[in-house]
Write an enzyme that holds these catalytic residues in place. Structure first.
Site, PDB file in Angstrom:
ATOM      1  N   GLU A  89       5.459  66.798  59.742  1.00 33.15           N
ATOM      2  CA  GLU A  89       4.793  65.502  59.803  1.00 33.15           C
ATOM      3  C   GLU A  89       3.301  65.578  59.533  1.00 33.15           C
ATOM      4  O   GLU A  89       2.690  66.651  59.570  1.00 33.15           O
ATOM      5  CB  GLU A  89       5.085  64.821  61.131  1.00 33.15           C
ATOM      6  CG  GLU A  89       4.652  65.594  62.340  1.00 33.15           C
ATOM      7  CD  GLU A  89       5.152  64.902  63.610  1.00 33.15           C
ATOM      8  OE1 GLU A  89       6.329  65.095  63.948  1.00 33.15           O
ATOM      9  OE2 GLU A  89       4.370  64.185  64.237  1.00 33.15           O
ATOM     10  N   CYS A 113       2.758  76.308  73.463  1.00 36.07           N
ATOM     11  CA  CYS A 113       1.867  75.559  74.377  1.00 36.07           C
ATOM     12  C   CYS A 113       2.702  74.508  75.111  1.00 36.07           C
ATOM     13  O   CYS A 113       3.463  73.763  74.488  1.00 36.07           O
ATOM     14  CB  CYS A 113       0.730  74.890  73.608  1.00 36.07           C
ATOM     15  SG  CYS A 113      -0.302  76.065  72.718  1.00 36.07           S
ATOM     16  N   HIS A 219      -8.881  74.332  75.880  1.00 41.41           N
ATOM     17  CA  HIS A 219      -8.131  73.641  76.933  1.00 41.41           C
ATOM     18  C   HIS A 219      -8.288  74.228  78.334  1.00 41.41           C
ATOM     19  O   HIS A 219      -7.630  73.754  79.274  1.00 41.41           O
ATOM     20  CB  HIS A 219      -6.641  73.546  76.595  1.00 41.41           C
ATOM     21  CG  HIS A 219      -6.343  72.929  75.250  1.00 41.41           C
ATOM     22  ND1 HIS A 219      -7.078  71.908  74.704  1.00 41.41           N
ATOM     23  CD2 HIS A 219      -5.385  73.218  74.325  1.00 41.41           C
ATOM     24  CE1 HIS A 219      -6.576  71.589  73.514  1.00 41.41           C
ATOM     25  NE2 HIS A 219      -5.571  72.362  73.262  1.00 41.41           N
ATOM     26  N   CYS A 336       1.213  65.589  67.798  1.00 41.65           N
ATOM     27  CA  CYS A 336       1.964  66.368  66.812  1.00 41.65           C
ATOM     28  C   CYS A 336       3.369  66.673  67.281  1.00 41.65           C
ATOM     29  O   CYS A 336       3.605  66.997  68.435  1.00 41.65           O
ATOM     30  CB  CYS A 336       1.269  67.671  66.466  1.00 41.65           C
ATOM     31  SG  CYS A 336       0.091  68.247  67.658  1.00 41.65           S
TER      32      CYS A 336
END
Ligand code: SAH
Length: 353
Positions: A89, A113, A219, A336
């Protein structure tokens, strides 16, 4: 020889044309068609015999099989079909300065992740450089500019499905093809590559792609916290990752972007801003804060935009430049992997602890 026609660079095309005893100028003609994602059968100024030879090489196409237009802004979510029926995508985002396309680098992802929908089924295969280029040319054919000399896609972010540095050779080839004048001619400064932090490859990028914008998905500000959501943190610690990032910034003069998804109750307290600032002190960098997109398949929650703005100002107070990423297409599963998962029918749910 490379795997598909779209992956071939000008030098290799010249060799091919020579082998086929064709005049040199054919190479440039063919490259010009390929930069628009045009298949051999439509290369009208190329003799049929040469078109036949080119047609016998796999093309490396990516066709848009589904588009979802946001009703809130002009963002378009795209599903691409590859020639072996795999799907990946992309997202086309309109900004005042141009159009940014988010592309995929692998079918799925094996980085694991815990907050990311792309990795639920692991990695199926790498994309070729040509397929990554085709993601761009397919969008340009669908949304052409009124001025034929201008490209629709002015900026590219490698932030779709996959880990680009886990597909290193194809990614570097893609970057060369996308930025060279015989390829798409996109300025390398307008290409951002996002990685979860494959340290040795970050060092290699200094040689292989010094002009792009390198984004590192951080993160977390310590290893324990990072290991909770990012398995790659078990392989490379922050004591290795942070110097690699600093080296890229120092050696290339390019500012590093650290991506920091704010997860409620995990990494978004006032104290976390302080520790993050300490970690990044002395690096030419910017922090891109993303309120985590909650994903159906996961049980992690994001923070509000106002909390993200507060976190940004805390970082600014510690002299770390930070902004909250504009969120586009919130009504169309912007994160995503979500669209692809719906397409392939994934409903898996991960247990987080
Ligand atoms: N593999 C690369 C690029 C793909 S993901 C990487 O890890 O950087 C692009 C960015 O989106 C990464 O920063 C990733 O951590 C982030 N991301 C993934 N899922 C997300 C979610 N649910 N909410 C917010 N950001 C997410």
């Amino acid at each position: 020889m490379v795997s598909d026609l779209m992956s071939i660079g000008y030098g290799e095309m010249l060799e091919l044309v020579n082998e086929l005893k064709q005049p040199k100028y054919r190479a440039r003609q063919i490259m010009s068609w390929l930069s628009k994602g045009i298949r051999p059968c439509e290369m009208t100024n190329i003799p049929a015999s040469l078109r036949d030879v080119l047609s016998s090489i796999p093309f490396g196409g990516a066709e848009i099989i589904e588009q979802i237009h946001s009703s809130k802004d002009e963002t378009v979510k795209l599903l691409y079909g590859l020639e072996d029926d795999n799907v990946v995508e992309g997202v086309l985002m309109r900004y005042s300065y141009g159009n940014t396309l988010c592309i995929s680098s692998q079918v799925g992802c094996r980085m694991g992740c815990t907050f990311c929908a792309s990795t639920l089924n692991g990695r199926t295969r790498d994309l070729t450089a040509g397929e990554m280029l085709s993601e761009i040319t397919a969008v340009e054919r669908l949304f052409p500019t009124s001025d034929d000399r201008k490209r629709t896609v002015t900026n590219v972010v490698m932030m779709g499905c996959g880990e680009p540095l886990d597909n290193y050779e194809n990614t570097v080839r893609f970057l060369h093809r996308a930025t060279s004048e015989d390829g798409l001619g996109i300025s390398p400064r307008n290409i951002s590559l996002s990685t979860c932090g494959l340290v040795p490859r970050i060092y290699s990028l200094v040689e292989d792609a010094p002009h792009i914008t390198l984004c590192i998905s951080l993160h977390a500000h310590n290893d324990d916290m990072r290991r909770r959501t990012m398995p790659i943190a078990n392989t490379y610690s922050l004591r290795e990752l942070i110097p690699a990032a600093k080296h890229y910034a120092d050696a290339t003069g390019r500012r590093i972007i650290f991506e920091y998804a704010l997860i409620d109750g995990v990494n978004s307290a006032d104290n976390d801003a302080k520790h993050l600032a300490t970690l990044l002190r002395g690096i030419n960098c910017h922090v891109n804060l993303i309120p985590l997109n909650s994903v159906n398949e996961r049980r992690l929650l994001g923070v509000s935009r106002s909390r993200a703005a507060q976190f940004a100002s805390l970082l600014e107070n510690y002299h770390i430049s930070a902004t909250v990423r504009r969120s586009l297409g919130t009504d169309i599963d912007g994160a995503c992997g979500q669209l692809r998962n719906r397409h392939i029918g994934t409903t898996g749910e991960m247990n987080l602890q």
